[in-house]
Design a protein around this motif. Structure first.
Motif, PDB file in Angstrom:
ATOM      1  N   LEU A 111      19.197   7.895 -33.218  1.00 11.31           N
ATOM      2  CA  LEU A 111      19.076   6.527 -32.700  1.00 11.31           C
ATOM      3  C   LEU A 111      19.078   6.480 -31.173  1.00 11.31           C
ATOM      4  O   LEU A 111      18.180   5.867 -30.576  1.00 11.31           O
ATOM      5  CB  LEU A 111      20.190   5.653 -33.270  1.00 11.31           C
ATOM      6  CG  LEU A 111      20.187   4.176 -32.816  1.00 11.31           C
ATOM      7  CD1 LEU A 111      18.876   3.500 -33.194  1.00 11.31           C
ATOM      8  CD2 LEU A 111      21.386   3.436 -33.433  1.00 11.31           C
ATOM      9  N   PRO A 112      20.053   7.111 -30.470  1.00 11.29           N
ATOM     10  CA  PRO A 112      20.026   7.062 -29.008  1.00 11.29           C
ATOM     11  C   PRO A 112      18.786   7.721 -28.405  1.00 11.29           C
ATOM     12  O   PRO A 112      18.261   7.244 -27.393  1.00 11.29           O
ATOM     13  CB  PRO A 112      21.305   7.802 -28.594  1.00 11.29           C
ATOM     14  CG  PRO A 112      21.770   8.528 -29.796  1.00 11.29           C
ATOM     15  CD  PRO A 112      21.290   7.760 -30.967  1.00 11.29           C
ATOM     16  N   ILE A 113      18.292   8.802 -29.023  1.00  8.69           N
ATOM     17  CA  ILE A 113      17.075   9.445 -28.516  1.00  8.69           C
ATOM     18  C   ILE A 113      15.894   8.488 -28.634  1.00  8.69           C
ATOM     19  O   ILE A 113      15.084   8.365 -27.703  1.00  8.69           O
ATOM     20  CB  ILE A 113      16.798  10.761 -29.264  1.00  8.69           C
ATOM     21  CG1 ILE A 113      17.819  11.830 -28.862  1.00  8.69           C
ATOM     22  CG2 ILE A 113      15.378  11.262 -28.988  1.00  8.69           C
ATOM     23  CD1 ILE A 113      17.739  13.111 -29.657  1.00  8.69           C
ATOM     24  N   SER A 114      15.795   7.775 -29.752  1.00  8.06           N
ATOM     25  CA  SER A 114      14.713   6.798 -29.945  1.00  8.06           C
ATOM     26  C   SER A 114      14.798   5.689 -28.894  1.00  8.06           C
ATOM     27  O   SER A 114      13.781   5.278 -28.314  1.00  8.06           O
ATOM     28  CB  SER A 114      14.797   6.186 -31.349  1.00  8.06           C
ATOM     29  OG  SER A 114      14.683   7.188 -32.338  1.00  8.06           O
TER      30      SER A 114
ATOM     31  N   TYR B 282      21.949   2.381 -23.206  1.00  6.38           N
ATOM     32  CA  TYR B 282      21.862   3.713 -23.805  1.00  6.38           C
ATOM     33  C   TYR B 282      23.241   4.254 -24.167  1.00  6.38           C
ATOM     34  O   TYR B 282      23.444   4.777 -25.269  1.00  6.38           O
ATOM     35  CB  TYR B 282      21.153   4.682 -22.863  1.00  6.38           C
ATOM     36  CG  TYR B 282      21.005   6.065 -23.452  1.00  6.38           C
ATOM     37  CD1 TYR B 282      20.012   6.328 -24.380  1.00  6.38           C
ATOM     38  CD2 TYR B 282      21.881   7.091 -23.114  1.00  6.38           C
ATOM     39  CE1 TYR B 282      19.879   7.583 -24.966  1.00  6.38           C
ATOM     40  CE2 TYR B 282      21.775   8.346 -23.679  1.00  6.38           C
ATOM     41  CZ  TYR B 282      20.768   8.589 -24.604  1.00  6.38           C
ATOM     42  OH  TYR B 282      20.653   9.817 -25.184  1.00  6.38           O
ATOM     43  N   VAL B 283      24.196   4.119 -23.236  1.00  2.00           N
ATOM     44  CA  VAL B 283      25.556   4.622 -23.483  1.00  2.00           C
ATOM     45  C   VAL B 283      26.191   3.884 -24.659  1.00  2.00           C
ATOM     46  O   VAL B 283      26.858   4.491 -25.512  1.00  2.00           O
ATOM     47  CB  VAL B 283      26.426   4.480 -22.216  1.00  2.00           C
ATOM     48  CG1 VAL B 283      27.890   4.808 -22.526  1.00  2.00           C
ATOM     49  CG2 VAL B 283      25.912   5.397 -21.106  1.00  2.00           C
ATOM     50  N   ALA B 284      25.978   2.573 -24.734  1.00  2.00           N
ATOM     51  CA  ALA B 284      26.537   1.774 -25.828  1.00  2.00           C
ATOM     52  C   ALA B 284      25.957   2.209 -27.168  1.00  2.00           C
ATOM     53  O   ALA B 284      26.685   2.381 -28.159  1.00  2.00           O
ATOM     54  CB  ALA B 284      26.269   0.294 -25.582  1.00  2.00           C
ATOM     55  N   VAL B 285      24.639   2.390 -27.216  1.00  2.00           N
ATOM     56  CA  VAL B 285      23.983   2.832 -28.454  1.00  2.00           C
ATOM     57  C   VAL B 285      24.462   4.230 -28.838  1.00  2.00           C
ATOM     58  O   VAL B 285      24.740   4.500 -30.011  1.00  2.00           O
ATOM     59  CB  VAL B 285      22.445   2.807 -28.291  1.00  2.00           C
ATOM     60  CG1 VAL B 285      21.764   3.471 -29.494  1.00  2.00           C
ATOM     61  CG2 VAL B 285      21.943   1.382 -28.131  1.00  2.00           C
ATOM     62  N   PHE B 286      24.576   5.110 -27.845  1.00  2.00           N
ATOM     63  CA  PHE B 286      25.039   6.477 -28.102  1.00  2.00           C
ATOM     64  C   PHE B 286      26.455   6.454 -28.684  1.00  2.00           C
ATOM     65  O   PHE B 286      26.740   7.125 -29.676  1.00  2.00           O
ATOM     66  CB  PHE B 286      25.015   7.296 -26.817  1.00  2.00           C
ATOM     67  CG  PHE B 286      25.372   8.748 -26.994  1.00  2.00           C
ATOM     68  CD1 PHE B 286      24.384   9.700 -27.149  1.00  2.00           C
ATOM     69  CD2 PHE B 286      26.706   9.157 -27.028  1.00  2.00           C
ATOM     70  CE1 PHE B 286      24.712  11.040 -27.339  1.00  2.00           C
ATOM     71  CE2 PHE B 286      27.040  10.491 -27.209  1.00  2.00           C
ATOM     72  CZ  PHE B 286      26.041  11.428 -27.366  1.00  2.00           C
TER      73      PHE B 286
ATOM     74  N   LEU C 114      28.910  16.352 -23.628  1.00  2.00           N
ATOM     75  CA  LEU C 114      27.761  16.979 -22.985  1.00  2.00           C
ATOM     76  C   LEU C 114      26.429  16.465 -23.528  1.00  2.00           C
ATOM     77  O   LEU C 114      25.447  16.358 -22.785  1.00  2.00           O
ATOM     78  CB  LEU C 114      27.831  18.502 -23.139  1.00  2.00           C
ATOM     79  CG  LEU C 114      29.001  19.190 -22.419  1.00  2.00           C
ATOM     80  CD1 LEU C 114      28.960  20.684 -22.647  1.00  2.00           C
ATOM     81  CD2 LEU C 114      28.982  18.890 -20.928  1.00  2.00           C
ATOM     82  N   SER C 115      26.381  16.146 -24.804  1.00  2.00           N
ATOM     83  CA  SER C 115      25.136  15.616 -25.367  1.00  2.00           C
ATOM     84  C   SER C 115      24.820  14.241 -24.779  1.00  2.00           C
ATOM     85  O   SER C 115      23.653  13.902 -24.573  1.00  2.00           O
ATOM     86  CB  SER C 115      25.214  15.541 -26.886  1.00  2.00           C
ATOM     87  OG  SER C 115      26.257  14.688 -27.316  1.00  2.00           O
ATOM     88  N   LEU C 116      25.850  13.446 -24.511  1.00  2.00           N
ATOM     89  CA  LEU C 116      25.636  12.151 -23.849  1.00  2.00           C
ATOM     90  C   LEU C 116      25.078  12.351 -22.445  1.00  2.00           C
ATOM     91  O   LEU C 116      24.076  11.732 -22.060  1.00  2.00           O
ATOM     92  CB  LEU C 116      26.956  11.379 -23.785  1.00  2.00           C
ATOM     93  CG  LEU C 116      26.954  10.114 -22.900  1.00  2.00           C
ATOM     94  CD1 LEU C 116      25.939   9.097 -23.412  1.00  2.00           C
ATOM     95  CD2 LEU C 116      28.347   9.510 -22.823  1.00  2.00           C
ATOM     96  N   VAL C 117      25.715  13.239 -21.686  1.00  2.00           N
ATOM     97  CA  VAL C 117      25.302  13.463 -20.296  1.00  2.00           C
ATOM     98  C   VAL C 117      23.923  14.120 -20.230  1.00  2.00           C
ATOM     99  O   VAL C 117      23.055  13.700 -19.457  1.00  2.00           O
ATOM    100  CB  VAL C 117      26.343  14.331 -19.553  1.00  2.00           C
ATOM    101  CG1 VAL C 117      25.867  14.642 -18.136  1.00  2.00           C
ATOM    102  CG2 VAL C 117      27.682  13.613 -19.524  1.00  2.00           C
TER     103      VAL C 117
END
Length: 510
Positions: free
Chosen positions: A446-449, A473-477, A316-319
């Motif tokens: 990191l993904p938020i940045s 973004y998905v890869a970094v997350f 859910l945090s990813l989505v």
């Protein structure tokens, strides 16, 4: 080799949802343009009102699960047959009541939906109501078979049937829309597909599960006991209807069908978001009931509650973060500029609901312990507050105001009161739960940045650039979550299937 129904069911749920999302991305923009904003709003408005007839089930589905598993643990086949017969009788009667209430609704449609609808919209809404009522009325007696399949943990069959429905739906729906049947054609297709699913469930129960029905000696004392148990689940159902459907009704009366359409699209994203969480927790309902029925070990329940909550949070945090960074551009390209306001409404709905979604296994724990009364009372108060807040906010700010009212009520009810109840009354270790969730914070930095930088320096309204940005973004997350957030158990859930696939590929290539 025996297939693990829990794991296979969860995997198939996500495959099914993945297919649903892909199909929806392709199908929905076409559907929106073929229907038009006003017609889409009318469809959403009527659906939201008719869905209240689902409350007539009175929450008996959860009662069936609880009592079936109790009898199953004792191998009491005779009482299971009586339980099946009792529920078939009760739900058939409810189906008949649904038709009567639906008929009253049809004859008072203009009074219920308000004066913002045109004469043509009111005439069309009557037809929509009739078809939807038939759909719901038939679904009640047939729900016994679906509950029986769930109680027997036959998730593979359930999920495969749903997957077939998802795939078939647009191939039937689009030709119907192209022929000009619009919303009426949509609800006819939906009804036919639902009836087909119910027939498949019944066939599976009779042929594979050998379901038995006994209609002798209707147990009124058991019925009374189940009614008391279900009454508070019924209150929860009312609350869910208010939280997720009343805003459309309010907007329909205050602003008209166009405002409902904008809200309805945002609500569609929220529905997808809800399904992501429940796909995991739903397959653990029988396990929760077994733990409570046997050991009632709060430590075991807390561990399961936390383990599932962490898995739900990762997804859910990813989505949720992805929708925050890319949702506005996606809606603009996908649905069109007329639906730009849906972005803000969507965020107001999904961000607050994240708290109950990572804790929704707790609802099943409450039911299994027969301690769901408090939640029902609190949520009923919060739902009423939601309505009282949403009406003036809808008048002032339209769909955004309605969503804001829902957001406030969810944060109070789920974020504060229910966490206190889980900890103090249910016996779950909520301090441990949140300490485990907080451990994800470093992995989110990191993904938020990256998301902020992409929004600042990249033109996301270009489709190719948008897709590239989402992939980055998905890869970094995923990398950040793997390095700084996930524990060994969570990493193994991903790595083990991948290793098995690689191993099999090497084996077949030799």
């Amino acid at each position: 080799m025996r297939i693990n129904q829990l794991k296979a069911g969860a995997v198939l749920s996500y495959i099914s949802m993945g297919l649903g999302y892909i199909i929806s991305i392709i199908y929905t923009p076409i559907m929106l343009r073929l229907l038009g904003q006003s017609e889409y709003g009318l469809y959403n408005l009527v659906s939201s009102v008719v869905s209240y007839l689902g409350l007539l089930s009175f929450g008996f589905g959860s009662a069936y699960m609880r009592y079936y598993l109790c009898y199953k643990a004792k191998n009491d086949e005779d009482n299971i047959a009586k339980l099946n017969g009792m529920f078939l009788i009760v739900f058939s009667a409810i189906g008949l009541i649904t038709v009567i209430v639906g008929t009253i609704f049809v004859f008072n449609i203009d009074l219920i939906l308000g004066g913002k609808l045109t004469i043509n919209e009111l005439a069309k809404s009557k037809i929509l109501v009739i078809i939807m009522v038939i759909n719901i009325a038939l679904s009640f007696p047939m729900s016994v078979f679906n509950s029986h399949i769930t109680a027997n943990e036959k998730y593979i069959f359930q999920k495969l049937i749903q997957m077939i429905k998802i795939i078939v739906n647009p191939f039937i729906m689009l030709p119907v829309l192209l022929m000009g049947y619009k919303s009426i054609g949509m609800v006819i297709v939906t009804t036919v597909l639902n009836i087909s699913i119910e027939i498949a469930n019944a066939t599976f129960c009779f042929k594979k599960l050998k379901i038995r029905f006994s209609f002798r000696h209707f147990d009124f004392s058991l019925m009374k006991e189940m009614t008391v148990f279900s009454s508070f689940i019924f209150i929860n159902m009312i609350i869910d209807q208010i939280n997720w459907n009343v805003d459309k009704f309010i907007l329909g009366r205050i602003r008209g069908t166009v405002a409902v359409a904008t809200y309805g699209l945002a609500a569609q994203f929220n529905t997808y978001y809800l399904s992501l969480s429940t796909a995991i927790s739903n397959v653990f309902i029988p396990r929760v009931n077994k733990i409570v029925a046997t050991t009632n070990d709060n430590q075991e329940l807390s561990d399961l509650f936390t383990r599932i909550g962490r898995l739900q949070f990762i997804l859910l945090s990813l989505v949720c973060s992805g929708l925050i960074f890319f949702g506005k551009s996606f809606i603009n390209m996908w649905a069109g500029a007329d639906y730009n306001e849906s972005y803000a409404i969507m965020l107001l709905l999904i961000i607050p609901v994240t708290i109950p979604l990572i804790q929704n296994l707790g609802i099943e724990i409450q039911k299994a312990k027969n301690m769901h009364k408090f939640r029902s009372k609190v949520y009923l108060f919060i739902a009423i507050l939601n309505v009282l807040i949403s009406i003036p906010l809808a008048k002032m700010y339209g769909g955004i105001g309605s969503a804001l009212g829902t957001a406030i009520s969810l944060l109070i009810g789920n974020g504060l009161i229910m966490n206190w109840y889980y900890h103090k009354r249910i016996g779950l270790n909520i301090n441990y739960f949140w300490s485990q969730i907080v451990k994800f914070v470093p992995s989110l930095l990191l993904p938020i940045s990256v998301g902020v930088l992409l929004n600042m320096f990249v033109e996301l309204n270009n489709v190719v650039v948008f897709l590239e940005s989402v992939i980055i973004y998905v890869a970094v997350f995923g990398l950040s979550m793997s390095c700084f957030g996930m524990n060994k158990y969570e990493k193994n859930l991903i790595s083990k299937p991948i290793k098995k696939i690689i191993k099999k590929c090497k084996k077949y290539s030799q």
